[in-house]
Motif scaffolding. Sequence first.
Motif, PDB file in Angstrom:
ATOM      1  N   LYS A  83       4.908  14.077  43.383  1.00  0.00           N
ATOM      2  CA  LYS A  83       5.540  12.757  43.554  1.00  0.00           C
ATOM      3  C   LYS A  83       6.472  12.453  42.390  1.00  0.00           C
ATOM      4  CE  LYS A  83       1.711  10.767  46.203  1.00  0.00           C
ATOM      5  NZ  LYS A  83       0.615   9.743  46.224  1.00  0.00           N
ATOM      6  N   ARG A  84       6.071  12.831  41.181  1.00  0.00           N
ATOM      7  CA  ARG A  84       6.886  12.554  39.998  1.00  0.00           C
ATOM      8  C   ARG A  84       8.208  13.300  40.055  1.00  0.00           C
ATOM      9  NH1 ARG A  84       3.556  14.423  35.937  1.00  0.00           N
ATOM     10  NH2 ARG A  84       2.608  12.354  35.818  1.00  0.00           N
ATOM     11  N   PHE A  85       8.165  14.553  40.504  1.00  0.00           N
ATOM     12  CA  PHE A  85       9.367  15.389  40.466  1.00  0.00           C
ATOM     13  C   PHE A  85      10.062  15.484  41.820  1.00  0.00           C
ATOM     14  CE2 PHE A  85       6.482  17.525  37.241  1.00  0.00           C
ATOM     15  CZ  PHE A  85       7.068  16.903  36.146  1.00  0.00           C
ATOM     16  N   VAL A  86       9.828  14.512  42.688  1.00  0.00           N
ATOM     17  CA  VAL A  86      10.401  14.574  44.037  1.00  0.00           C
ATOM     18  C   VAL A  86      11.928  14.609  44.006  1.00  0.00           C
ATOM     19  CG1 VAL A  86      10.420  12.060  44.348  1.00  0.00           C
ATOM     20  CG2 VAL A  86      10.245  13.580  46.347  1.00  0.00           C
ATOM     21  N   ASN A  87      12.533  14.006  42.989  1.00  0.00           N
ATOM     22  CA  ASN A  87      13.992  13.986  42.894  1.00  0.00           C
ATOM     23  C   ASN A  87      14.536  15.030  41.921  1.00  0.00           C
ATOM     24  OD1 ASN A  87      14.266  11.788  44.713  1.00  0.00           O
ATOM     25  ND2 ASN A  87      13.738  10.354  43.051  1.00  0.00           N
ATOM     26  N   GLU A  88      13.651  15.847  41.365  1.00  0.00           N
ATOM     27  CA  GLU A  88      14.068  16.893  40.434  1.00  0.00           C
ATOM     28  C   GLU A  88      14.204  18.219  41.176  1.00  0.00           C
ATOM     29  OE1 GLU A  88      14.853  16.355  37.384  1.00  0.00           O
ATOM     30  OE2 GLU A  88      13.946  14.407  36.910  1.00  0.00           O
ATOM     31  N   LYS A  89      15.219  18.979  40.855  1.00  0.00           N
ATOM     32  CA  LYS A  89      15.477  20.242  41.542  1.00  0.00           C
ATOM     33  C   LYS A  89      14.663  21.377  40.910  1.00  0.00           C
ATOM     34  CE  LYS A  89      19.272  23.185  43.135  1.00  0.00           C
ATOM     35  NZ  LYS A  89      20.731  23.427  43.113  1.00  0.00           N
TER      36      LYS A  89
END
Length: 512
Positions: A427-433
């Motif tokens: 959830k934390r890295f959902v927008n991280e590639k």
Amino acid sequence: MISKVYSAALMGIDAYLVEVETHLEKGMPYFGIVGLPDNAVKESRERVAAAIKNSGIYFVAQQRITINLAPADIKKEGSSYDLPIAIGILTAQGKIDAQAVEDYLILGELALDGSIRPIHGSLSIAIKAREGHFKGLIVPQENAREAAMGSGSVKVYPMGHLLDVVNFLNGNADFDPLVVDVQRIFSEESQSPLDLRDVKGQEHVKRAMEVAAAGGHNIIMIGPPGSGKTMLARRFPTILPLMSLEEAIETTKIHSVAGLLPPDHGLIGVRPFRSPHHTISDVALVGGGRFPRPGEVSLAHHGVLFLDELPEFKKNVLEVLRQPMEDGKVSIARAAFSLTYPAKFMLVAAMNPCPCGYYGDPTHSCTCTLPQIQKYRSRISGPLLDRIDLHVEVPAVNFKQLTSERSGEPSAVVRERVQRAREVQLKRFVNEKNIYCNAHMESNQIRKYCKIDEQGKELMSNAIKNVGLSARAYDRVLKVARTIADLEESEQILAHHLSEAIQYRSLDREIP
């Protein structure tokens, strides 16, 4: 007289279609194979001719036979073309219905008596057959269960003899396709006989393994011989999150291509554990060779690579680990082609504290000098050590712990906590590639997600000054502390999270 039979070949862990074209004409006896065949393919001439004759099928000797394996600009290797070549010859001779052959993808090695032997990579080929919308897939009996796992709507027909294939294609015999329950097999194969509660004592090491599994961190264990490092490492996969079906299929493809999938074994449902000996070469570790094959790092894909006696590995072997650890894949380039094998693994390493193995052991005296210890530990380069987040000391287990009737937590309980922590990170890295767990964070993500308060900064400053931690350990401690906080479902990194993370950097401290 021309016929066309569809088969497949492997490129890396994926398959591509191969058209086996057969041309027959009267003339002096000749049997030629073109299309960049290797020696194993060229030798199929003898196997195919003998298999047809010994199957009781009349083989016309006075004819010219030309086999073309298209596309002709890609090298073909292996013995899986035997069966399609034989079917192509018989089709060109009019002994098999040409229209029936076009609906099937055919592969298999032939014995001299006409029986069909297993091949490598049938799962990848089954997936290609599904993508090619073939009616059916004809494979050796030993490969049928594996192929059925990835065939989808394509029917898989297990065959044991050349005559069976001929009769089936001509409609003279009925063979039922193999039907498997993929979910049931996956559930059965995901059970491991190992469990963390089998290990006596070493509670702090088990805790470190839990932290490593929760954050995807690489870990190294330092301890004397017989302290249980290997036993702990073998149980590390049991506390990792359960494999998804997609991960299991991808892992099975690699093992199938390498020829390491046991017969009649449809799927690898348990995370792989690979433990190469320290005499391994760099090519065997990362893959390659004259005819490239996956190495140990790819065989450990979605699982664990365990390197016991880490300083004993050759320096060049350890250095080639850096790129796959960073990128999660291995690229092998040749003059005519390049391959990429997946290699997303977790590294678990073990080593003795010194050459004799007993530095710091209260029950054995160490015979090593300080320069010897420093030289021994320096065999592990700084760049490689930078990629290992947790350094854990594993002391020898005393008699009271060995004879204790009390058992520790089972792997399933620890795995549940690990799974919850992984879900927090997703959830934390959902927008991280390309970041799925804390271990993947780079410097900018560390600054963003691993903020600490003034008390934490003071603690880190004292650790670097007084405990002897190196400056390069700073980011590693923050990432591990973030994972410890996730296990406790804490939004903030607190002082006790940092304190525990600092304990896991023993190799950064100066030798007393």
